[in-house]
Every structure is written in C-alpha cells, then in structure tokens.
Write a protein that holds these residues in place. Structure first.
Motif, PDB file in Angstrom:
ATOM      1  N   ARG A 130      28.720  39.767  34.163  1.00 57.30           N
ATOM      2  CA  ARG A 130      29.715  39.370  33.396  1.00 57.30           C
ATOM      3  C   ARG A 130      30.509  40.829  32.727  1.00 57.30           C
ATOM      4  NH1 ARG A 130      28.458  33.657  31.055  1.00 57.30           N
ATOM      5  NH2 ARG A 130      29.224  32.450  33.055  1.00 57.30           N
ATOM      6  N   ALA A 131      29.537  41.744  32.179  1.00 61.95           N
ATOM      7  CA  ALA A 131      30.195  42.760  31.310  1.00 61.95           C
ATOM      8  C   ALA A 131      30.254  43.642  32.368  1.00 61.95           C
ATOM      9  CB  ALA A 131      28.760  43.295  30.412  1.00 61.95           C
ATOM     10  N   PHE A 132      29.934  43.884  33.607  1.00 64.41           N
ATOM     11  CA  PHE A 132      30.408  44.679  34.656  1.00 64.41           C
ATOM     12  C   PHE A 132      31.795  44.304  35.157  1.00 64.41           C
ATOM     13  CE2 PHE A 132      30.776  45.617  39.180  1.00 64.41           C
ATOM     14  CZ  PHE A 132      30.531  47.147  39.076  1.00 64.41           C
ATOM     15  N   SER A 133      31.906  42.970  35.267  1.00 63.86           N
ATOM     16  CA  SER A 133      33.262  42.398  35.976  1.00 63.86           C
ATOM     17  C   SER A 133      34.168  42.958  34.910  1.00 63.86           C
ATOM     18  CB  SER A 133      33.251  40.927  35.681  1.00 63.86           C
ATOM     19  OG  SER A 133      34.420  40.608  36.415  1.00 63.86           O
ATOM     20  N   ASP A 134      33.738  42.708  33.422  1.00 62.61           N
ATOM     21  CA  ASP A 134      35.077  43.013  32.431  1.00 62.61           C
ATOM     22  C   ASP A 134      35.296  44.492  32.559  1.00 62.61           C
ATOM     23  OD1 ASP A 134      34.959  40.515  31.539  1.00 62.61           O
ATOM     24  OD2 ASP A 134      33.650  40.729  29.876  1.00 62.61           O
ATOM     25  N   SER A 135      34.158  45.437  32.840  1.00 62.02           N
ATOM     26  CA  SER A 135      34.115  46.754  32.738  1.00 62.02           C
ATOM     27  C   SER A 135      35.032  47.052  33.938  1.00 62.02           C
ATOM     28  CB  SER A 135      32.873  47.447  32.739  1.00 62.02           C
ATOM     29  OG  SER A 135      33.172  49.051  32.917  1.00 62.02           O
ATOM     30  N   LEU A 136      34.846  46.586  35.204  1.00 61.10           N
ATOM     31  CA  LEU A 136      35.678  46.819  36.278  1.00 61.10           C
ATOM     32  C   LEU A 136      37.028  46.540  36.253  1.00 61.10           C
ATOM     33  CD1 LEU A 136      35.334  47.476  39.285  1.00 61.10           C
ATOM     34  CD2 LEU A 136      35.155  45.172  39.844  1.00 61.10           C
ATOM     35  N   CYS A 137      37.308  45.780  35.358  1.00 59.35           N
ATOM     36  CA  CYS A 137      38.886  45.012  35.289  1.00 59.35           C
ATOM     37  C   CYS A 137      39.612  46.005  33.921  1.00 59.35           C
ATOM     38  CB  CYS A 137      38.686  43.653  34.997  1.00 59.35           C
ATOM     39  SG  CYS A 137      38.544  42.920  36.501  1.00 59.35           S
ATOM     40  N   GLU A 138      38.720  46.727  33.184  1.00 61.74           N
ATOM     41  CA  GLU A 138      39.340  47.405  32.056  1.00 61.74           C
ATOM     42  C   GLU A 138      40.431  48.023  32.632  1.00 61.74           C
ATOM     43  OE1 GLU A 138      37.263  50.575  29.342  1.00 61.74           O
ATOM     44  OE2 GLU A 138      35.941  48.805  29.351  1.00 61.74           O
ATOM     45  N   GLY A 139      41.512  48.101  31.635  1.00 60.72           N
ATOM     46  CA  GLY A 139      42.661  48.832  32.029  1.00 60.72           C
ATOM     47  C   GLY A 139      43.955  47.838  32.776  1.00 60.72           C
ATOM     48  N   LEU A 140      43.412  46.955  33.168  1.00 56.52           N
ATOM     49  CA  LEU A 140      44.259  45.734  33.897  1.00 56.52           C
ATOM     50  C   LEU A 140      44.703  44.769  32.699  1.00 56.52           C
ATOM     51  CD1 LEU A 140      42.375  44.927  37.045  1.00 56.52           C
ATOM     52  CD2 LEU A 140      44.073  46.626  36.787  1.00 56.52           C
ATOM     53  N   SER A 141      46.053  44.623  32.732  1.00 55.94           N
ATOM     54  CA  SER A 141      46.595  43.783  31.988  1.00 55.94           C
ATOM     55  C   SER A 141      46.424  42.419  32.247  1.00 55.94           C
ATOM     56  CB  SER A 141      48.109  43.743  32.090  1.00 55.94           C
ATOM     57  OG  SER A 141      48.931  43.688  33.133  1.00 55.94           O
ATOM     58  N   GLU A 142      46.571  41.510  31.324  1.00 56.54           N
ATOM     59  CA  GLU A 142      46.386  39.888  31.742  1.00 56.54           C
ATOM     60  C   GLU A 142      47.194  39.537  33.015  1.00 56.54           C
ATOM     61  OE1 GLU A 142      44.080  37.423  30.448  1.00 56.54           O
ATOM     62  OE2 GLU A 142      43.253  39.230  29.496  1.00 56.54           O
ATOM     63  N   THR A 143      48.429  40.028  33.095  1.00 58.58           N
ATOM     64  CA  THR A 143      49.330  39.862  34.034  1.00 58.58           C
ATOM     65  C   THR A 143      48.822  40.246  35.565  1.00 58.58           C
ATOM     66  OG1 THR A 143      51.367  39.765  32.708  1.00 58.58           O
ATOM     67  CG2 THR A 143      51.804  39.988  35.240  1.00 58.58           C
ATOM     68  N   GLU A 144      48.370  41.378  35.310  1.00 62.42           N
ATOM     69  CA  GLU A 144      47.867  42.027  36.593  1.00 62.42           C
ATOM     70  C   GLU A 144      46.619  41.420  37.104  1.00 62.42           C
ATOM     71  OE1 GLU A 144      49.022  46.592  36.304  1.00 62.42           O
ATOM     72  OE2 GLU A 144      47.189  45.964  34.770  1.00 62.42           O
ATOM     73  N   LEU A 145      45.707  40.891  35.988  1.00 59.26           N
ATOM     74  CA  LEU A 145      44.486  40.133  36.545  1.00 59.26           C
ATOM     75  C   LEU A 145      44.698  38.764  37.018  1.00 59.26           C
ATOM     76  CD1 LEU A 145      42.111  40.765  33.182  1.00 59.26           C
ATOM     77  CD2 LEU A 145      41.634  41.350  35.742  1.00 59.26           C
ATOM     78  N   ARG A 146      45.823  38.062  36.335  1.00 62.11           N
ATOM     79  CA  ARG A 146      46.446  36.930  37.009  1.00 62.11           C
ATOM     80  C   ARG A 146      47.018  37.091  38.546  1.00 62.11           C
ATOM     81  NH1 ARG A 146      48.021  35.749  31.855  1.00 62.11           N
ATOM     82  NH2 ARG A 146      50.051  36.416  32.058  1.00 62.11           N
ATOM     83  N   GLN A 147      47.879  38.231  38.511  1.00 59.65           N
ATOM     84  CA  GLN A 147      48.412  38.679  39.775  1.00 59.65           C
ATOM     85  C   GLN A 147      47.178  38.979  40.852  1.00 59.65           C
ATOM     86  OE1 GLN A 147      50.858  41.783  38.758  1.00 59.65           O
ATOM     87  NE2 GLN A 147      52.797  40.640  38.620  1.00 59.65           N
ATOM     88  N   MET A 148      46.133  39.612  40.624  1.00 59.02           N
ATOM     89  CA  MET A 148      45.038  40.102  41.447  1.00 59.02           C
ATOM     90  C   MET A 148      44.610  38.552  41.714  1.00 59.02           C
ATOM     91  SD  MET A 148      42.063  42.446  40.912  1.00 59.02           S
ATOM     92  CE  MET A 148      41.300  41.418  39.538  1.00 59.02           C
ATOM     93  N   ASN A 149      44.199  37.722  41.032  1.00 59.61           N
ATOM     94  CA  ASN A 149      43.559  36.597  41.461  1.00 59.61           C
ATOM     95  C   ASN A 149      44.324  35.691  42.288  1.00 59.61           C
ATOM     96  OD1 ASN A 149      40.919  36.530  40.372  1.00 59.61           O
ATOM     97  ND2 ASN A 149      41.953  36.333  38.241  1.00 59.61           N
ATOM     98  N   VAL A 150      45.695  35.675  42.238  1.00 53.77           N
ATOM     99  CA  VAL A 150      46.374  34.889  42.980  1.00 53.77           C
ATOM    100  C   VAL A 150      46.537  35.489  44.369  1.00 53.77           C
ATOM    101  CG1 VAL A 150      48.974  34.402  43.507  1.00 53.77           C
ATOM    102  CG2 VAL A 150      47.928  33.930  41.083  1.00 53.77           C
TER     103      VAL A 150
END
Length: 165
Positions: A130-150
C-alpha cells in the motif's frame, strides 16, 4: 540498406508499405513495460525482506484476499499460467507458508490456504504494498487518480471484448 540498393528477389521490404512501428510509442508495449517495472520494483522490496518471488507474492495476496482457493482459481484471478502457479505453490508449501487440503469432490485438485506463518508474511507485506502504491501515485491529484482508474477499467473492458471476438 544503403540508399539506392535493391533488396534481393523474394525479400519483402517492410518499410515500403508503412512507417515502422515505434515500440516506445505503442500503447500495448508501454503498458507492459510500465507494469513490469512497477511489479519488479515492488518485488525487490518484499523479495529482500521475505525471500519470495512475484508469483509467490501473487499466490499469497490472492489467498490473503479470498481465503481458501484452488490453484486453478488463483491462476484465473491473478492471470498466471498454471505452471507458474504450481511452482509458486510448491515453493510456498515447502516453506510452510501455505497448506494443501484434498478436494474430496475432485481429487485432481486441492484447496490451498495460508498457514499462520503465511498470514504473518501477508500482513507484513500489505502495508509495504500500500505504501508503495501511494508513493507511486504521489504527485497525481485526486482527479487524475480517478481518471486513471476509469481509463484502466475502460481499457480492461475493451481488451476483454477484443479477446472474445
């Protein structure tokens, strides 16, 4: 070939018809390279600490998520080939991280489950993952994370539909 040279008779000039495929810009290649890099980077962390491989981690993670399963079901969920699952299961069983119980309804397969030692390792790796995943996504906004998942979901659906055609 040098400019002006001709290909021997019967040799197809792959560049005559179309531009060559640039792998570094080809989406399937880029996705594969990214997935491989991400998986191997995480694997180095848990591999050093626990001495397990990527397939072994996927077996542990799947059993940690779902509990008792067959090797076939683990392979289906984790998209690993049956021989890869079989080798990972054998290695984990040898280390007493999983246990095998016969399936009385179908003696060709067995039910697999984490042992206490397997559960302990799983519970230690999950926060690392989980920490690795969080670190990997560091710098992405909540909107970008949602868009990436979509987008990932849409691509997965499209691949499934292309595979059934």
């Amino acid at each position: 070939m040098a400019s002006g040279e001709r290909l021997p008779s019967g040799v197809l000039d792959i560049h005559a018809e179309a531009e060559p495929l640039r792998l570094e810009g080809f989406l399937p290649y880029r996705l594969n390279m990214l997935a491989t890099e991400v998986s191997q980077t995480l694997a180095r962390a848990y591999g050093r600490k626990f001495g397990i491989s990527i397939p072994e981690w996927r077996v542990l993670a799947t059993l940690g998520q779902f509990g008792v399963m067959t090797a076939r079901d683990i392979g289906g969920h984790s998209r690993m080939h049956k021989t890869t699952v079989s080798r990972a299961v054998a290695a984990l069983e040898k280390r007493r991280l999983i246990v095998r119980r016969a399936n009385r309804a179908d003696m060709r397969e067995a039910f697999l489950a984490l042992t206490d030692a397997g559960t302990t390792i799983y519970q230690e790796i999950v926060p690392m993952a989980r920490a690795f995943s969080d670190s990997l996504c560091e710098g992405l906004s909540e909107t970008e994370l949602r868009q990436m998942n979509v987008l990932i979901d849409k691509l997965a659906e499209r691949v499934a539909s292309l595979g059934n055609g």
